[in-house]
Design an enzyme around this catalytic site. Structure first.
Site, PDB file in Angstrom:
ATOM      1  N   TYR A 168      -1.260   5.944 -14.371  1.00  0.00           N
ATOM      2  CA  TYR A 168      -1.488   4.946 -13.326  1.00  0.00           C
ATOM      3  C   TYR A 168      -0.973   5.451 -11.974  1.00  0.00           C
ATOM      4  O   TYR A 168      -1.652   5.353 -10.950  1.00  0.00           O
ATOM      5  CB  TYR A 168      -0.772   3.664 -13.743  1.00  0.00           C
ATOM      6  CG  TYR A 168      -0.910   2.484 -12.813  1.00  0.00           C
ATOM      7  CD1 TYR A 168      -2.051   1.693 -12.824  1.00  0.00           C
ATOM      8  CD2 TYR A 168       0.138   2.124 -11.950  1.00  0.00           C
ATOM      9  CE1 TYR A 168      -2.157   0.585 -12.000  1.00  0.00           C
ATOM     10  CE2 TYR A 168       0.034   1.026 -11.127  1.00  0.00           C
ATOM     11  CZ  TYR A 168      -1.117   0.257 -11.149  1.00  0.00           C
ATOM     12  OH  TYR A 168      -1.211  -0.832 -10.323  1.00  0.00           O
ATOM     13  N   GLY A 169       0.233   6.013 -11.976  1.00  0.00           N
ATOM     14  CA  GLY A 169       0.814   6.502 -10.736  1.00  0.00           C
ATOM     15  C   GLY A 169       0.014   7.639 -10.127  1.00  0.00           C
ATOM     16  O   GLY A 169      -0.168   7.715  -8.908  1.00  0.00           O
ATOM     17  N   LYS A 172      -3.120   6.167  -8.569  1.00  0.00           N
ATOM     18  CA  LYS A 172      -2.814   5.413  -7.356  1.00  0.00           C
ATOM     19  C   LYS A 172      -2.434   6.332  -6.193  1.00  0.00           C
ATOM     20  O   LYS A 172      -2.763   6.071  -5.033  1.00  0.00           O
ATOM     21  CB  LYS A 172      -1.692   4.413  -7.633  1.00  0.00           C
ATOM     22  CG  LYS A 172      -2.089   3.266  -8.557  1.00  0.00           C
ATOM     23  CD  LYS A 172      -3.305   2.515  -8.047  1.00  0.00           C
ATOM     24  CE  LYS A 172      -3.539   1.215  -8.795  1.00  0.00           C
ATOM     25  NZ  LYS A 172      -4.773   0.527  -8.333  1.00  0.00           N
TER      26      LYS A 172
END
Length: 303
Positions: A168-169, A172
């Site tokens: 996810y990081g 993003k």
């Protein structure tokens, strides 16, 4: 800033992942301001499995009940053909596209040691590639119009990191990088590309927070920031952090640095001068790659 800068009359927005959570709130607020809204939502579960148009259709009914204009769409943001069909549908019904909010997302959290690559790939595909697919589908339309506002949804997890969210990081953080380049490429056509970095109590975070924190991080606090980024008053290539009624700007900065003589360009030399190299007293943002090169040339000249 004039009042006209926040006048959305006659504009059209596509909002992905708008069947619930933050996306739904963006759709409802923009519709109240006169924006015709395409409510896109695959209608899947939190991990991206399954699909249903029910969620998007429910938001459309809410908008219509309040006198607004909206249509539902259940395209998977990673499916280029489906996204292109959504854009074609938007043009057929509303005639233009002024705003794109890339909000669709999923979670498949796990520590990196235990994460299977299928879960890495799926999260990156939805958040990063999905945003690229949707943005590419509207890009030339906005260029021809000479106007457009595109919002990427980054996250504090992408800016600063968060245990168990490497996939996810990474996705993003990638959106931040995409924003920086697209903001440069779109500027001459008045296409502004920005990021929202929200912290809010939604379906994606409700299992990670206690009830008190969820109440504090009411998702309604994010909407004003996103609506601002959709407006003519919006900046370009900025990351707006929003949480619990506090709004701030996140920037990547570079320290002044230190130009080392050739004899000290060794690991030992860097270690010896690490305090000066990492000193943030005169740190500043770099606007683009060429500005970064100019900074290096200046440092060498000064040395």
């Amino acid at each position: 800033m004039t009042q006209d800068a926040l006048n959305f009359s006659g504009q059209v927005a596509i909002i992905t992942g708008a069947g619930g959570g933050l996306g739904r709130l963006y759709a409802l607020d923009l519709a109240k301001r006169g924006v015709s809204v395409v409510v896109n939502d695959l209608g899947g579960s939190l991990d991206g499995s399954g699909s249903s148009a029910t969620a998007a259709e429910a938001v459309v009914e809410e908008i219509k009940a309040s006198g607004g204009k909206a249509i539902a769409n259940a395209a998977d943001v990673t499916d280029e053909a489906a996204v292109n069909a959504m854009v074609a549908q938007t043009l057929d019904v509303f005639g233009r596209i002024d705003i794109l909010i890339n909000n669709a997302g999923i979670l498949r959290d796990k520590s990196f040691a235990k994460m299977e690559m299928v879960n890495w790939n799926k999260v990156v595909d939805v958040h990063l590639n999905g945003a690229a697919v949707c943005t590419r589908a509207v890009w030339n339309i906005m260029k021809e119009q000479g106007n457009g506002r595109i919002i990427m949804t980054t996250s504090p997890s992408g800016l600063y990191g968060n245990f168990g969210q490497a996939n996810y990081g990474a996705a993003k953080a990638g959106l931040w990088g995409m924003m920086n380049t697209l903001g440069l490429e779109g500027a001459k056509s008045n296409i502004h590309v920005n990021c929202i970095a929200p912290s809010a109590g939604t379906r994606m975070t409700e299992e990670l927070m206690d009830a008190g924190t969820l109440k504090l991080l009411a998702p309604e606090n994010i909407t004003p920031a996103v609506v601002f980024l959709c407006s003519d008053a919006a900046p370009n290539r900025k990351v707006l952090v929003a949480a619990a009624g506090t709004y701030s700007l996140a920037e990547m900065v570079e320290t002044k640095g230190l130009h080392l003589p050739e004899s000290e360009r060794t690991p030992e030399g860097i270690a010896a001068h690490w305090g000066q190299i990492s000193d943030r007293a005169e740190a500043e943002p770099i606007a683009n790659v060429m500005e970064g090169v100019a900074k290096l040339v200046k440092a060498m000249t000064s040395a």
